[in-house]
Structures are given as C-alpha cells and as structure tokens.
Enzyme design. Structure first.
Site: not given
Ligand code: COA
Length: 397
Positions: A31, A81, A113, A154, A235, A244, A284, A317
């Site tokens: 979605d 990185e 980062c 991301t 960041h 968040k 990112n 991280s």
């Molecule tokens: N409509 C609106 N929002 C939606 C949705 C929809 N159909 N489906 C999911 N969402 C929201 C979720 O509620 C969540 O929001 P929240 O975090 O505020 O609760 C968000 O979208 C992400 O959904 P989630 O199920 O957590 O996604 P994911 O399991 O695919 O993981 C990340 C998302 C960001 C954790 C993943 O992309 C990732 O690991 N990215 C790398 C992040 C990173 O670089 N971190 C290290 C450096 S700081």
C-alpha cells in the site's frame, strides 16, 4: 556569544535521478500509504554509477567554496559510511578537486550516521584552537539496503558540505553538547557486504531512547533555557523518525510540568514539516541526513529568525548520539540564497522502478578494478571518469 565558532556556509547535493515512492510501493505490492504516510517518504534519490561519495561531496562543496576558503581551510574532514577504500580517504580527492591549499590535513571519520557530527565537532574544536583557520566538513553517503528488502524504501543518496569558521554567518554552535554511546547491533555493514544490515524496529527504539536520554541530560544542565529552543532538527533515516522522537519525549519523564511540556513539544512538532521537506524528496543520506534537514528547515521555515536557538539531534547506529545547540546568525538566510532548494529538487529526472533496479544492480556488479563510464551530455558537475588498476580518476564538466 563569546568565542563564537560555527557554520559559515552550508550546501547540499543529491543526484539528478529519483524514483517515485508510490510507483515503488505498487511494484512491491505494498500500500503506497505505508511509504508516503507511514514513513513520510515521497521520492527517493537514485545514484548513477559515474557518481559516488567523492563526486557528491565535491558537488556540494563547489556551491560554497571561494578563494579565501581555499587558502584558509587546513582541515578537510570527510564523514561517510559508504567508503570504497580502507586506507586512502575520500577527503584526499576532495582536497585536490577543490584546489585547497596544500598545508592541510585531509581524512575520513566513521561512526554510522553520527560521523558527520563527529567531523563537525572536530572542526569546531580545531577552529577554536586555530581561530584564523577554516575547516571543510563533508558528509556524503549512498543508503543501500537491497532490492525488495525491508529497508528499500529508506534508501537515497546525497552529500552536505559545511565550512566552519570563527565568524559563522549561519549557525553559532554552543560549546556544551550532550553525548551518549551504547554498544548494539541495530544497523551495521560488515566490510564484505555491499548493503547495510539492519534491525529496523530495534534501531527505531534505540534512536528514540537515545534522544530522550540526551534531552534529559540537556535539561539537567540547561534547565529552563531548553524551553527557549525554537525548533529541533533530527537525523532522518526516514522523515517520520523526527515525529516519532518527539512523540517519545512526550511519554518520557522531563523536568517540565505536563502542561508546559505538551505545548512545548506541540510547538516543536509544528516546526517539523519545513525540516523534512527535502528529506521527503531525497530519502536517507546517512551522515548527510541531519544536515540536509537543517538546510531544509532554514530555507523552508518562514517563522524562524536570527537569534533563534536550534537543537540538532545526531544519531548513528551502533550506537552514538549527540544533541547540540546553535544560534541563528543575523543574515543567515542570505547565506543560503544560492544553495539548491525545492526548485532544483523539482527539476530532477524521474526514472521508472525498472531503471532504478538497473542502476542499483549496475553498481553491485561494477568492476571496481578497471572501468570507464559514459556520462550523459546534460550532466554537469564532478564525475568519476574511470577506474584504472584500482585508481579512481575524477573530472568536472
Ligand atoms: N498506511 C499508513 N501507514 C502505514 C501503512 C499504511 N497502509 N502500513 C504501515 N504503516 C506505518 C506503520 O504503522 C509504521 O508507522 P509507525 O512506525 O509510526 O508505527 C510505518 O508505516 C512503518 O511500518 P512498519 O510495519 O514498521 O514497516 P517495516 O516493518 O517495513 O519497517 C523500517 C520500516 C523503517 C523499520 C524499515 O524500512 C527499515 O528498517 N529501514 C531502515 C531504517 C534505518 O536505516 N535505521 C538505521 C539508521 S537510524
């Protein structure tokens, strides 16, 4: 402010190509609201093979450096990185490409980062000891998690260049900063891996905990002065992370009474849209993401004014974070007039998901010992011309 040191000039660069997150979501059977609302990402920058961390860093610095800087800079600090060499730093190329005077030190710093902030703090402290000199800090990265991975939405690519001096015309950085280190595996990239490994949900938690921790430390040290902060920038591994972090603060214990705290946090939340405008369109950029957000806020937030105090939260991280503060200097917006902004971001070229996948795979499969590149006629800027027996050669057009 006595003994003022800070950011005198700042600019960012991101490659000319992007993929639309709605198209990417549809191609992955997800979605689109998950990407555009859930992560708050609209577009994702895609880097072609003839660009890398050096060309992006040089293209950012080229926008701000002048001859006075070239003769006064004697620290070239490159945070990344996405390094392609364990020994020779990307800073050595930047030093030559930008024609900086030779009596300079050029080196790379690493801590996910957070490295950009480590570099910035080294530069600030260097200038404090050597007030007549300047330092160039580059943050440049290619965020890569892999096709169809959970981190795929991301990704992104970009760089920021900052010149640090004792007469900063953008941000005077306050001496007292708040740091926090705790060892974890939330995001890391072993040297054999072309993509990052990530435990994304754990990383989100660590990020929020770290922000709350340094905020509480700042409150302890600064008391009510913390409430005078006009806006925070963060960041941004994806842009919803800023919201968040502030949400986490509303649930944490702080010294402010509950009513004051919620109105203060609501005010800081209101400042976020301007600060995430560019990140929403780029994705990112690891070390550069906080500083692209800072530029986005300065250029797109019309309520800020000289004298306002800004909080900057840096997270890398592994995990290291730092919260620091600065005061906007009179005339700061004029200093940013030439820096690329929304208009230039709107003029980039959209590519299809298939073209993005092709560019991603090309980088993975690229011969990094010997290679030459066909640069499009329309390309302007620094580019990687060829790799010859592991030696990289850059040009400008
Ligand atoms: N409509 C609106 N929002 C939606 C949705 C929809 N159909 N489906 C999911 N969402 C929201 C979720 O509620 C969540 O929001 P929240 O975090 O505020 O609760 C968000 O979208 C992400 O959904 P989630 O199920 O957590 O996604 P994911 O399991 O695919 O993981 C990340 C998302 C960001 C954790 C993943 O992309 C990732 O690991 N990215 C790398 C992040 C990173 O670089 N971190 C290290 C450096 S700081």
């Amino acid at each position: 402010m006595s003994n003022t040191i800070g950011i005198d000039k700042i600019a960012f660069y991101t490659p000319d190509y992007y993929v639309d997150m709605v198209e990417l979501a549809e191609a992955r059977g997800i979605d689109p609201n998950k990407y555009t609302i859930g992560l708050q990402q609209d577009l994702m920058a895609v880097i072609p093979v003839w660009e890398d961390i050096v060309t992006m860093g040089a293209n950012a610095a080229q926008q701000i450096i002048d001859d006075a800087d070239r003769s006064l800079i004697d620290q070239v600090i490159f945070a990344t990185e996405s390094s392609f060499d364990y020994s020779k730093s990307a800073a050595t190329y930047i030093h030559r490409l930008l024609d900086i005077q030779p009596q300079a030190a050029s080196f790379e710093v690493k801590q996910a980062c957070y490295a950009g902030t480590a570099g910035l703090m080294m530069a600030v402290n260097y200038v404090r000891l050597n007030p007549n000199r300047r330092a160039l800090v580059i943050t440049s990265d290619i965020a890569r998690y892999g096709l169809e991975s959970s981190g795929e939405p991301t990704q992104g690519a970009g760089a920021v260049a900052m010149i640090i001096s004792n007469q900063p015309r953008i941000l005077a950085i306050e001496e007292e900063t708040f740091k926090y280190s705790t060892e974890h595996y939330d995001f890391w990239r072993p040297s054999h891996s072309p993509v990052a490994l990530v435990d994304g949900h754990f990383s989100n938690e660590l990020y929020m905990d770290s922000f709350v921790k340094v905020f509480q430390d700042a409150e302890e040290a600064m008391g009510r002065r913390l409430a005078t902060i006009s806006a925070f920038v963060f960041h941004l591994p994806y842009t919803k992370m800023a919201k968040k972090a502030l949400d986490a603060l509303s649930e944490a214990e702080t010294q402010l009474d509950e009513k004051k705290r919620s109105s203060q946090i609501a005010h800081w939340q209101d400042q976020l849209p301007a600060a995430i405008e560019y990140g929403r369109r780029i994705g990112n950029t690891y070390t550069a993401a906080l500083y692209i957000s800072f530029i986005s806020m300065l250029k797109e937030n019309e309520t800020l004014k000289a004298g306002d105090r800004i909080g900057l939260f840096s997270y890398g991280s592994g995990a290291v974070s730092e919260l620091f503060f600065g005061e906007l200097v009179e005339g700061y917006s004029g200093q940013l007039a030439e820096t690329i902004g929304l208009e230039e971001l709107a003029n980039r070229q959209q590519i299809s998901v298939a073209e993005y996948e092709q560019l991603f795979t090309e980088r993975d499969q690229m011969d990094t010992t010997n290679a030459s590149f066909d640069i499009p006629e329309t390309y302007q800027g620094f580019y990687l011309r060829e790799i010859d027996e592991n030696r990289r050669y850059y040009d400008f057009k």
